[in-house]
Enzyme design. Structure first.
Site, short mmCIF file in Angstrom:
data_model
loop_
_atom_site.label_atom_id
_atom_site.label_comp_id
_atom_site.label_asym_id
_atom_site.label_seq_id
_atom_site.Cartn_x
_atom_site.Cartn_y
_atom_site.Cartn_z
N GLU A 100 -8.01 -17.25 -4.28
CA GLU A 100 -8.10 -18.13 -3.35
C GLU A 100 -6.54 -18.02 -2.30
O GLU A 100 -6.29 -18.52 -1.28
CB GLU A 100 -8.21 -19.58 -3.31
CG GLU A 100 -9.43 -19.88 -3.92
CD GLU A 100 -10.45 -19.49 -2.59
OE1 GLU A 100 -10.47 -19.84 -1.59
OE2 GLU A 100 -11.27 -18.42 -3.27
N ARG A 133 2.21 7.21 10.07
CA ARG A 133 2.13 8.06 11.26
C ARG A 133 3.30 8.09 12.12
O ARG A 133 3.43 8.99 12.68
CB ARG A 133 0.65 7.96 11.42
CG ARG A 133 0.50 6.80 12.09
CD ARG A 133 -0.97 6.60 12.44
NE ARG A 133 -1.50 7.24 13.73
CZ ARG A 133 -1.92 8.14 13.69
NH1 ARG A 133 -2.56 8.96 12.78
NH2 ARG A 133 -2.21 8.90 14.84
#
Ligand code: ADE
Length: 255
Positions: free
Chosen positions: A116, A154
């Protein structure tokens, strides 16, 4: 750049980062990725990392101490200060602007929750920022962490080759990408827009810009600030709209 992932399944993130541009960035030494499993810092034979929530209710909550110790171990592994990011649907939405900001940090620690969630006191004490990758609930933060790792990797200098950088640029400028085509010119599914075969680089650039503007207008109008567009872009968008509204927006139209 160094990224540490605190997770019950650190190998999951490592696997996601093993391929393509991100794998290459690691091989080139542009990104180093390290996993820290809170279970390794949990005491006792059961190595318990979660417990039932105070106040009752379903699900389990991750314990403070194993997470705290895993984060501290990650911090201590490198003298540079780390920004600690918790991946959670309660976080601010990840955007390319946020990715650029994160990619400029020398160190990130990505905290992945399961069950949770995580005891709120740990978040208040250790976490600098909470991020969500979208308005849906995943079974843990690992996929979201892998998304962050991919997007920041990237952007590291030298991670992309020239062609990849050019493709990246188009989204960096806040517009969706234009359509792309490759051989064959003729195919049962349709043919390539004539303008792309023309060899006229100015016309090709104009067409691509128009398609980018038009796609953004059609699919993500929330990204398009028409007031901020220059005169040339507004004219291109008008031309796209005119063509679209005339129903001429076929992929083989050379507009
Ligand atoms: N953990 C679970 N769901 C998530 C989401 N949408 N973004 C980030 N972390 C998450």
């Amino acid at each position: 750049m160094r990224v540490d992932v605190v997770s019950l399944f650190p190998e999951f993130v490592a696997q996601c980062a093993a391929f393509g541009v991100v794998g290459r960035a690691q091989e080139r030494g542009l990104l180093s990725l390290h996993g820290w499993n809170p279970r390794d810092y949990a005491p006792g034979n059961y190595r318990r990392v979660d417990d039932r929530p105070f106040g009752g209710g379903p699900g389990m909550v991750m314990l403070i101490d194993p997470l705290h110790d895993a984060i501290e171990a990650a911090r201590a592994a490198d003298p540079r200060e780390a920004k600690v990011v918790y991946l959670t649907p309660q976080g601010a939405r990840l955007t390319q602007a946020k990715v650029r900001e994160l990619a400029a940090h020398p160190r990130l620690i990505l905290l992945c929750g399961r069950y949770e969630g995580v005891d709120e006191r740990l978040i208040e004490a250790e976490v600098d920022e909470e991020l969500s990758i979208g308005d849906y609930v995943l079974s843990g933060g690992e996929l979201a962490a892998a998304v962050v790792v991919d997007a920041v990797a990237r952007l590291q200098e030298g991670a992309l080759n020239d062609a990849e950088s050019a493709a990246q640029d188009s989204f960096e400028h806040g517009l969706l990408d234009c359509p792309h085509y490759t051989r064959p010119v003729e195919h049962p599914l349709g043919h390539v827009p004539e303008v792309l075969l023309s060899g006229n680089h100015a016309e090709i650039a104009r067409w691509r810009r128009m398609e980018s503007l038009g796609r953004t207008w059609l699919r993500r109008p929330d990204l398009l600030d028409e007031q901020a567009l220059g005169k040339a872009d507004r004219a291109l968008l008008d031309a796209f709209r005119a063509r679209y509204l005339q129903g001429l927006d076929e992929p083989d139209g050379d507009a």
